[in-house]
Scaffold this motif. Sequence first.
Motif, mmCIF file in Angstrom:
data_model
loop_
_atom_site.group_PDB
_atom_site.id
_atom_site.type_symbol
_atom_site.label_atom_id
_atom_site.label_comp_id
_atom_site.label_asym_id
_atom_site.label_seq_id
_atom_site.Cartn_x
_atom_site.Cartn_y
_atom_site.Cartn_z
ATOM 1 N N ILE A 1 64.014 26.234 64.107
ATOM 2 C CA ILE A 1 64.666 27.055 65.510
ATOM 3 C C ILE A 1 62.911 27.341 65.519
ATOM 4 O O ILE A 1 62.878 27.721 66.443
ATOM 5 C CB ILE A 1 65.705 27.512 65.351
ATOM 6 C CG1 ILE A 1 67.066 26.461 65.287
ATOM 7 C CG2 ILE A 1 66.116 28.755 66.389
ATOM 8 C CD1 ILE A 1 68.357 26.776 64.767
ATOM 9 N N ALA A 2 62.700 28.516 64.345
ATOM 10 C CA ALA A 2 61.645 29.453 64.578
ATOM 11 C C ALA A 2 60.047 28.403 64.753
ATOM 12 O O ALA A 2 59.226 28.593 66.387
ATOM 13 C CB ALA A 2 61.588 30.200 63.291
ATOM 14 N N ALA A 3 60.399 27.250 63.907
ATOM 15 C CA ALA A 3 58.721 26.803 64.612
ATOM 16 C C ALA A 3 59.005 26.358 66.179
ATOM 17 O O ALA A 3 57.963 26.237 67.087
ATOM 18 C CB ALA A 3 58.796 25.786 64.170
ATOM 19 N N ILE A 4 59.756 25.925 66.649
ATOM 20 C CA ILE A 4 59.756 25.571 67.930
ATOM 21 C C ILE A 4 59.500 26.787 68.819
ATOM 22 O O ILE A 4 59.168 26.839 69.487
ATOM 23 C CB ILE A 4 61.305 24.765 68.545
ATOM 24 C CG1 ILE A 4 61.601 23.646 67.328
ATOM 25 C CG2 ILE A 4 61.286 25.060 69.856
ATOM 26 C CD1 ILE A 4 63.683 23.423 67.557
ATOM 27 N N ASP A 5 60.861 28.169 68.482
ATOM 28 C CA ASP A 5 59.934 29.251 68.996
ATOM 29 C C ASP A 5 58.766 29.682 69.421
ATOM 30 O O ASP A 5 57.953 30.117 69.925
ATOM 31 C CB ASP A 5 60.883 30.506 68.439
ATOM 32 C CG ASP A 5 62.258 30.567 68.555
ATOM 33 O OD1 ASP A 5 63.053 29.815 69.481
ATOM 34 O OD2 ASP A 5 62.876 30.902 67.456
ATOM 35 N N VAL A 6 57.954 28.713 67.473
ATOM 36 C CA VAL A 6 56.517 29.462 67.979
ATOM 37 C C VAL A 6 55.404 28.876 68.258
ATOM 38 O O VAL A 6 54.459 29.039 69.534
ATOM 39 C CB VAL A 6 55.986 29.974 66.426
ATOM 40 C CG1 VAL A 6 54.746 30.236 65.966
ATOM 41 C CG2 VAL A 6 57.274 30.530 65.346
ATOM 42 N N THR B 1 56.337 27.048 71.143
ATOM 43 C CA THR B 1 56.450 27.307 73.110
ATOM 44 C C THR B 1 56.062 28.562 73.621
ATOM 45 O O THR B 1 56.458 29.514 74.838
ATOM 46 C CB THR B 1 57.947 27.714 73.356
ATOM 47 O OG1 THR B 1 58.698 28.160 72.199
ATOM 48 C CG2 THR B 1 58.750 25.927 73.123
ATOM 49 N N GLN C 1 57.468 36.515 76.901
ATOM 50 C CA GLN C 1 58.560 35.185 76.058
ATOM 51 C C GLN C 1 59.281 34.739 74.921
ATOM 52 O O GLN C 1 60.517 34.744 74.710
ATOM 53 C CB GLN C 1 57.427 33.887 76.315
ATOM 54 C CG GLN C 1 57.536 32.597 75.470
ATOM 55 C CD GLN C 1 58.303 31.657 76.752
ATOM 56 O OE1 GLN C 1 57.966 31.240 77.725
ATOM 57 N NE2 GLN C 1 59.421 30.935 75.838
ATOM 58 N N GLY D 1 62.776 35.000 75.147
ATOM 59 C CA GLY D 1 63.105 34.184 73.979
ATOM 60 C C GLY D 1 63.633 34.444 72.964
ATOM 61 O O GLY D 1 65.028 33.801 73.001
#
Lengths: 214, 214
Positions: free
Chosen positions: B163-168, B170, B181, B185
């Motif tokens: 999840i954190a990988a997606i956060d970072v 984007t 963001q 986010g």
Amino acid sequence: MRISELSQRAGVPVASIKYYLREGLLPAGRSLSRTRSEYDDTHVERLRLIRALLGAGGLGIAQVRRVVDAIDDGASERLGVLAAAQHAIPPVTEAPPPGMEAAPSEDSRPSRARDWVASRGWSVEPDSPLLDELDAAWLACDDAGIGLDPERLDAYADAIEQIAAIDVATVPPQPSSAVRQVILGTVLMDPVLALLRRLAQQHRSIRSSEDGER
Amino acid sequence: MRISELSQRAGVPVASIKYYLREGLLPAGRSLSRTRSEYDDTHVERLRLIRALLGAGGLGIAQVRRVVDAIDDGASERLGVLAAAQHAIPPVTEAPPPGMEAAPSEDSRPSRARDWVASRGWSVEPDSPLLDELDAAWLACDDAGIGLDPERLDAYADAIEQIAAIDVATVPPQPSSAVRQVILGTVLMDPVLALLRRLAQQHRSIRSSEDGER
């Protein structure tokens, strides 16, 4: 034990204990006289639970009452213990403050949450309030200009399915313990997961800025 | 536009707009006379953001002020935009209500959160308040009798890292958009993730009870 010892063992002031008794969060002790009661270890345990739900769980008194009532009632099992226990779990999102409600016209818009859940193939009760909450949370992302498209939701859901698998695997087989575990595991683990997300973001962020310096 | 049109376009009552102006959440309009001001699209956008944070985000007025101030300030970049923005994000867990604070003696206990983060190899600021929050949330699980051991936390963290990988990934490259963001986010996606967790639990629960019936 008397109320003073109960207070000491649970680390909760006598005035708070009396308040929880009046509010029905804590069962009455065994009455010794008109003004004195005897409490036992179940009261200590219940007080620790109330403290956990009010503190880290972030619940209000009415929500705590709903949770302890559900734990005391044990399970209804039509949809499996886990789904049944979800009904006692407080909503994720707060009701909007007065004047902040979404415009009524939006009620007639199609439900993106239902479309997305269907496209993912998840079996979910079609009238679950969780779906309305997801629609509202999605709309809030739109309002804030955060791009949340079905693809990004799918990427999050891939990770969340692993979390739900752990949740379901750790539910004990006895229905009464199961309801307790599901409710508390959901309410008290939400903040743990949110904290892990921030820590993991920080880890990735520090690491990637170090990579950038090379 | 005048305040009445602003109210209509943002879907927020005039009385609420005046309140946000007084509280400093919404910048003043361009003054036309002693009692009249002119507003523009940035005010509409800001009002939608305030509504999202107060509603789905579940923040209070003081927390919303901190978030919009950070967005207006743009980024400080010592630790990367993402980690810097985290300082403006409200705490995950509420402060315990009066009388519910943990006993002071517990402050001297070793930090399980720090030990666990170190064993996981995460780079995290050692004085991050997130670690104290994680210790408190962990203690609340103990108090409620929810078994949260380092192995279960590791299993959750494996999923959270995705999840954190997606956060970072984007986060936009411009620092000012990035801070916005990251903050939004994080705050607005927490409820989305919590809802996905409940829906995924329901899906797995319904599926496994159907499997059981075969």
